[in-house]
Design a protein around this motif. Structure first.
Motif, short mmCIF file in Angstrom:
data_model
loop_
_atom_site.label_atom_id
_atom_site.label_comp_id
_atom_site.label_asym_id
_atom_site.label_seq_id
_atom_site.Cartn_x
_atom_site.Cartn_y
_atom_site.Cartn_z
N GLU A 224 0.82 -1.20 0.00
CA GLU A 224 0.00 0.00 0.00
C GLU A 224 0.86 1.25 0.00
N GLU A 225 1.86 1.26 0.87
CA GLU A 225 2.80 2.38 0.92
C GLU A 225 4.19 1.86 1.21
N ALA A 226 5.18 2.50 0.62
CA ALA A 226 6.59 2.22 0.89
C ALA A 226 7.37 3.43 0.42
N TYR A 227 7.89 4.20 1.35
CA TYR A 227 8.53 5.46 0.97
C TYR A 227 9.60 5.86 1.98
N GLY A 228 10.47 6.72 1.54
CA GLY A 228 11.48 7.31 2.40
C GLY A 228 11.21 8.78 2.60
N THR A 229 11.55 9.28 3.78
CA THR A 229 11.33 10.68 4.13
C THR A 229 12.63 11.29 4.61
N THR A 230 12.96 12.46 4.12
CA THR A 230 14.18 13.14 4.55
C THR A 230 14.01 13.68 5.97
N LEU A 231 15.13 13.80 6.67
CA LEU A 231 15.12 14.25 8.06
C LEU A 231 15.98 15.48 8.31
N ALA A 232 16.80 15.89 7.34
CA ALA A 232 17.78 16.92 7.65
C ALA A 232 17.90 17.98 6.56
N LEU A 233 16.80 18.27 5.85
CA LEU A 233 16.87 19.32 4.83
C LEU A 233 16.76 20.70 5.47
N PRO A 234 17.42 21.69 4.88
CA PRO A 234 17.34 23.05 5.43
C PRO A 234 16.04 23.74 5.03
N TYR A 235 15.85 24.93 5.59
CA TYR A 235 14.75 25.82 5.21
C TYR A 235 13.36 25.19 5.43
N ARG B 152 9.41 13.35 0.42
CA ARG B 152 9.07 11.93 0.44
C ARG B 152 9.23 11.37 -0.97
N ALA B 153 9.67 10.13 -1.06
CA ALA B 153 9.81 9.48 -2.37
C ALA B 153 9.48 8.00 -2.21
N GLY B 154 8.74 7.47 -3.18
CA GLY B 154 8.33 6.07 -3.16
C GLY B 154 6.86 5.98 -3.52
N GLN B 155 6.16 5.04 -2.91
CA GLN B 155 4.72 4.93 -3.11
C GLN B 155 4.02 5.37 -1.83
N PHE B 156 3.10 6.32 -1.96
CA PHE B 156 2.46 6.88 -0.78
C PHE B 156 1.07 7.39 -1.13
N LEU B 157 0.24 7.52 -0.11
CA LEU B 157 -1.06 8.16 -0.23
C LEU B 157 -0.87 9.66 -0.30
#
Length: 452
Positions: free
Chosen positions: A171-182, A187-192
């Motif tokens: 149903e969902e499988a994605y990665g989320t960044t944790l340390a971007l500025p500003y 998110r990248a992958g498959q998501f709602l």
């Protein structure tokens, strides 16, 4: 070379420490009479020189550097050596449990089971959600495996894998960044997609057994999701404002119904993708009352003709009252509403329709709650305002409304029982349909808090 030098230095220190240990043992034996055949020794002969406190500190420092170097070169997640006595330790390394390395990664895993018994007066119930009970008798709504973990300081991984009677679905499988500025996050992958309020959620966070039929009519039974990327930005304003934009595949019979749907169109340009945008705002009206308001839009191609497109516009409102200023008051009241306006280009015309729902939930004790929901969906109309036949829903020639009510009981935070009844009146059917559902939910494993 630096590591090798430290190791050599540590080895020399250990060797130099050996005479001291023997000397200490010799001094301990002086308290008792020596054996008769022991050779006589002059005081101070071959005795180890006494070490100053500075030398002892240097030895300890060298030994500590050696141990740290060995630990640094060990693989991540390596457990401490098992105890020498049987049963004194575990050979299995479980990060966060028996692993002394607190920085080791580990997965948060949970299984969520949703089953329901249902009874419908209609032979063909108008249920539009893929997780809705759809037939008389017992229904397996889903068995969801939820997986989450922080990968490293830069990414987090999340996935939801759904098991049904007919197969397994990612149903969902994605990665989320944790340390971007500003204040940015990707998110990248498959998501709602984060269109509205209901679409990005899962059944275990719903206030009702089934999803509003507006979501199934516009996006599909599995809600709107797809492979793609999303960027969100938290605006530096005095109140909470989040701006979201995503691009995903526009195909999927159960996830992109108003767009390319089940067609196998190839992506030849950015116009062949679905674009979704949203603005989320949060207002703390008081210590007890808070409001969230969102605006959403989605656009993408549809298969009715060259460059024909579908546009969906939505707004959602969520009002929450919880008197935290009153001691021992566990009351929770929520009001939630969404409205969807869809515009679809078809050969020779532009079809529009309107769908909405509004619901109220009252948790009057820690274990008991009740909820009421009203839904409305209009027939499709052409550019001249007259009702027309919608190719997606040719039977939907009149308005449809549904009223649902339920009572929920939580034995604990890991289990839930819900009784729900509904009256569904579709204008193109002779009589309204009635339904009764009894749903059970069980949660085991890591279970985080639900989003606001």
């Amino acid at each position: 070379m630096a590591t090798r030098s430290r190791r050599a230095h540590g080895a020399l220190m250990v060797v130099s420490l050996t005479p001291l240990l023997f000397a200490s043992g010799a001094r301990a034996q002086d308290a008792s009479a020596p054996p008769a055949d022991a050779p006589m020794q002059e005081p101070g002969e071959n005795a180890a020189p006494a070490l100053t406190p500075e030398e002892l500190q240097e030895i300890e420092k060298a030994l500590g550097s050696d141990a740290a170097s060995a630990q640094q070169n060990a693989p991540t997640g390596t457990a401490a050596p098992p105890a020498s006595m049987p049963g004194g330790g575990s050979a299995l390394s479980i990060p966060g449990v028996n692993n002394p390395n607190t920085g080791a990664n580990f997965l948060d895993l949970s299984f969520i089971l949703d089953v329901a018994a249902a009874a419908f007066t209609d032979k063909e119930p108008l249920q539009s959600g893929a997780h809705d009970p759809t037939r008389n008798g017992f229904n397996l709504q889903q068995l969801e495996l939820s997986i989450g973990s922080v990968v490293d300081p830069y990414f987090r991984f999340d996935a939801n894998i759904v098991f049904s009677q007919f197969g397994v679905e990612i149903e969902e499988a994605y990665g989320t960044t944790l340390a971007l500025p500003y204040n940015l996050q990707v998110r990248a992958g498959q998501f709602l997609t984060r269109f509205g309020r209901i679409n990005p959620t899962h059944p275990h966070s719903w206030d009702f057994v089934d999803q509003p039929f507006a979501v199934g009519r516009i996006f599909g039974g599995e809600s709107n999701r797809g492979l793609g990327a999303e960027v969100s930005w938290l605006a530096p304003l005095p109140w909470y404002v989040e701006v979201i934009g995503s691009t995903t595949d526009a195909t999927g019979e159960a996830t992109a119904r108003s767009f390319l749907g089940s067609t196998s169109e190839r992506v030849q340009s950015p116009f062949d993708l679905q674009l979704t945008g949203a603005v989320k705002q949060f207002f703390p009206l008081s210590d007890d009352l808070s409001l969230m308001w969102g605006l959403s839009t989605a656009t993408g191609p549809n298969p009715t003709g060259y460059r024909n497109r579908t546009d969906v516009f939505g707004t959602d409102l969520y009002l929450r009252y919880r008197p935290i200023t009153q001691a021992h008051n566990t009351t929770l009241i929520t009001l939630q509403a969404e409205a969807f306006y869809r515009r679809r280009q078809v050969p020779g015309d532009v079809l529009t329709d309107f769908n909405t729902y509004a619901q109220a939930a009252w948790r009057f004790s820690p274990r008991w709650a009740t909820a009421l929901r009203y839904e409305l969906g209009t027939a499709a109309r052409g550019e001249d305002g007259a009702r027309v036949i919608d190719p997606l829903d040719p039977d939907w020639t009149e308005s449809r409304n549904r009223v649902s009510a339920n009572v929920t009981f939580w034995p604990t935070e890991f289990s839930r029982l819900r009784v729900q009844g509904a009256r569904d009146h579709a204008g193109w059917r002779d009589e309204p349909g009635y339904s009764l559902m009894l749903a059970l939910e069980l949660v085991t494993g890591a279970h985080g808090a639900h989003a606001f």
